[in-house]
Write a protein that holds these residues in place. Structure first.
Motif, PDB file in Angstrom:
ATOM      1  N   LYS A 182     -15.392 -22.156  -7.461  1.00 40.63           N
ATOM      2  CA  LYS A 182     -16.084 -23.070  -8.386  1.00 40.63           C
ATOM      3  C   LYS A 182     -17.211 -23.806  -7.662  1.00 40.63           C
ATOM      4  O   LYS A 182     -18.331 -23.930  -8.178  1.00 40.63           O
ATOM      5  CB  LYS A 182     -15.101 -24.080  -8.964  1.00 40.63           C
ATOM      6  N   ASN A 183     -16.935 -24.302  -6.453  1.00 37.67           N
ATOM      7  CA  ASN A 183     -17.954 -25.023  -5.686  1.00 37.67           C
ATOM      8  C   ASN A 183     -19.138 -24.119  -5.342  1.00 37.67           C
ATOM      9  O   ASN A 183     -20.297 -24.544  -5.386  1.00 37.67           O
ATOM     10  CB  ASN A 183     -17.346 -25.597  -4.412  1.00 37.67           C
ATOM     11  N   VAL A 184     -18.832 -22.859  -5.017  1.00 38.57           N
ATOM     12  CA  VAL A 184     -19.899 -21.894  -4.704  1.00 38.57           C
ATOM     13  C   VAL A 184     -20.750 -21.631  -5.945  1.00 38.57           C
ATOM     14  O   VAL A 184     -21.990 -21.603  -5.883  1.00 38.57           O
ATOM     15  CB  VAL A 184     -19.296 -20.580  -4.173  1.00 38.57           C
ATOM     16  N   TYR A 185     -20.110 -21.429  -7.110  1.00 34.83           N
ATOM     17  CA  TYR A 185     -20.855 -21.189  -8.353  1.00 34.83           C
ATOM     18  C   TYR A 185     -21.731 -22.387  -8.710  1.00 34.83           C
ATOM     19  O   TYR A 185     -22.861 -22.230  -9.198  1.00 34.83           O
ATOM     20  CB  TYR A 185     -19.887 -20.886  -9.489  1.00 34.83           C
ATOM     21  N   GLU A 186     -21.231 -23.583  -8.452  1.00 37.30           N
ATOM     22  CA  GLU A 186     -22.028 -24.784  -8.737  1.00 37.30           C
ATOM     23  C   GLU A 186     -23.276 -24.836  -7.866  1.00 37.30           C
ATOM     24  O   GLU A 186     -24.368 -25.165  -8.352  1.00 37.30           O
ATOM     25  CB  GLU A 186     -21.172 -26.033  -8.519  1.00 37.30           C
ATOM     26  N   VAL A 187     -23.121 -24.509  -6.575  1.00 36.59           N
ATOM     27  CA  VAL A 187     -24.298 -24.569  -5.698  1.00 36.59           C
ATOM     28  C   VAL A 187     -25.271 -23.430  -6.013  1.00 36.59           C
ATOM     29  O   VAL A 187     -26.495 -23.589  -5.917  1.00 36.59           O
ATOM     30  CB  VAL A 187     -23.875 -24.576  -4.214  1.00 36.59           C
ATOM     31  N   LEU A 188     -24.740 -22.258  -6.425  1.00 34.47           N
ATOM     32  CA  LEU A 188     -25.624 -21.166  -6.841  1.00 34.47           C
ATOM     33  C   LEU A 188     -26.392 -21.557  -8.101  1.00 34.47           C
ATOM     34  O   LEU A 188     -27.610 -21.268  -8.222  1.00 34.47           O
ATOM     35  CB  LEU A 188     -24.817 -19.895  -7.092  1.00 34.47           C
ATOM     36  N   SER A 189     -25.730 -22.215  -9.041  1.00 34.80           N
ATOM     37  CA  SER A 189     -26.403 -22.695 -10.241  1.00 34.80           C
ATOM     38  C   SER A 189     -27.497 -23.693  -9.865  1.00 34.80           C
ATOM     39  O   SER A 189     -28.610 -23.663 -10.427  1.00 34.80           O
ATOM     40  CB  SER A 189     -25.393 -23.359 -11.183  1.00 34.80           C
ATOM     41  N   TYR A 190     -27.199 -24.559  -8.899  1.00 42.15           N
ATOM     42  CA  TYR A 190     -28.185 -25.542  -8.428  1.00 42.15           C
ATOM     43  C   TYR A 190     -29.386 -24.850  -7.789  1.00 42.15           C
ATOM     44  O   TYR A 190     -30.544 -25.215  -8.044  1.00 42.15           O
ATOM     45  CB  TYR A 190     -27.504 -26.477  -7.431  1.00 42.15           C
ATOM     46  N   ILE A 191     -29.127 -23.832  -6.962  1.00 38.22           N
ATOM     47  CA  ILE A 191     -30.215 -23.110  -6.285  1.00 38.22           C
ATOM     48  C   ILE A 191     -31.116 -22.420  -7.307  1.00 38.22           C
ATOM     49  O   ILE A 191     -32.352 -22.528  -7.248  1.00 38.22           O
ATOM     50  CB  ILE A 191     -29.635 -22.087  -5.286  1.00 38.22           C
ATOM     51  N   TYR A 192     -30.490 -21.712  -8.268  1.00 40.88           N
ATOM     52  CA  TYR A 192     -31.294 -20.969  -9.247  1.00 40.88           C
ATOM     53  C   TYR A 192     -32.018 -21.917 -10.210  1.00 40.88           C
ATOM     54  O   TYR A 192     -33.080 -21.574 -10.758  1.00 40.88           O
ATOM     55  CB  TYR A 192     -30.421 -19.984 -10.009  1.00 40.88           C
TER      56      TYR A 192
END
Length: 217
Positions: free
Chosen positions: A82-92
């Motif tokens: 979940k934390n990884v998906y959140e940071v990927l969403s932030y990056i994109y």
């Protein structure tokens, strides 16, 4: 200690001190690798990815995020994923790719719901276990109470029996003492009667001798 470095990095990141944040995230990553502590390395990589994306280094941020995602998948840890998906969403979001950002955001939200649902199930399970434990405790107390009542009943029965036996012993002793006195009195009266008879016989014998002597005299 790796966890401490990550926490310090988070404090610096929230204070917009990105160089200091990067420094502590890198220290946490290095220490986690040396210790083979992969979950903490993934957390440090997530922090690095967020910091690099915030400072405009999106390619480096994406590289860190992918490394963290690989570790999260290997460990199969929902919270870490979940934390990884959140940071990927932030990056994109920062790179102007809203479709990818939304996709990762929705996946993060879905995992968070599953985690919350699992937490709720665990809470319900714990409540059921606690309720069962309480029922068993109540049952144990009831059994102990019944045993206590039984012990009291037995104790009362024993006490009553002891009192009854004691009364019987006392009555027997009183009767024995009384009968002993009666026997002694009867024996004394019998002896006195024998003594009276003997005295009367002696008196009669003596009177007969005197009479005989007078007659012969």
């Amino acid at each position: 200690l790796s966890t401490v470095f990550t926490s310090i990095g988070n404090v610096h990141y929230k204070g917009s001190r990105y160089d200091q944040a990067r420094h502590y995230y890198l220290k946490s990553d290095s220490l986690a690798v040396s210790l083979g502590y992969w979950p903490q390395q993934a957390e440090a990589l997530v922090g690095l990815a967020r910091t690099e994306s915030t400072t405009g280094n999106h390619n480096k941020a994406l590289s860190y995020a992918i490394q963290a995602r690989n570790i999260a998948f290997d460990m199969n840890t929902p919270l870490l994923i979940k934390n990884v998906y959140e940071v990927l969403s932030y990056i994109y979001t920062n790179t102007g790719e809203p479709e990818k950002a939304l996709s990762y955001f929705q996946q993060a939200v879905q995992i968070e719901k599953e985690i919350l649902n699992q937490g709720a199930l665990h809470q319900i399970y714990n409540l059921e276990i606690r309720e069962l434990s309480n029922q068993r405790e109540i049952q144990r107390l009831e059994l102990e109470h019944q045993q206590l009542l039984l012990n009291r009943s037995r104790a009362r029965t024993i006490i009553v029996s002891l009192i009854f036996v004691s009364v019987l012993i006392i009555l027997f002793m009183v009767y024995y003492v009384y009968m002993t006195k009666v026997r002694n009195r009867q024996k004394q009266e019998l002896n006195e009667a024998k003594l009276d008879v003997m005295k009367k016989r002696a008196q009669i014998t003596l009177e007969a001798e005197i009479t005989e002597r007078k007659r012969l005299g």
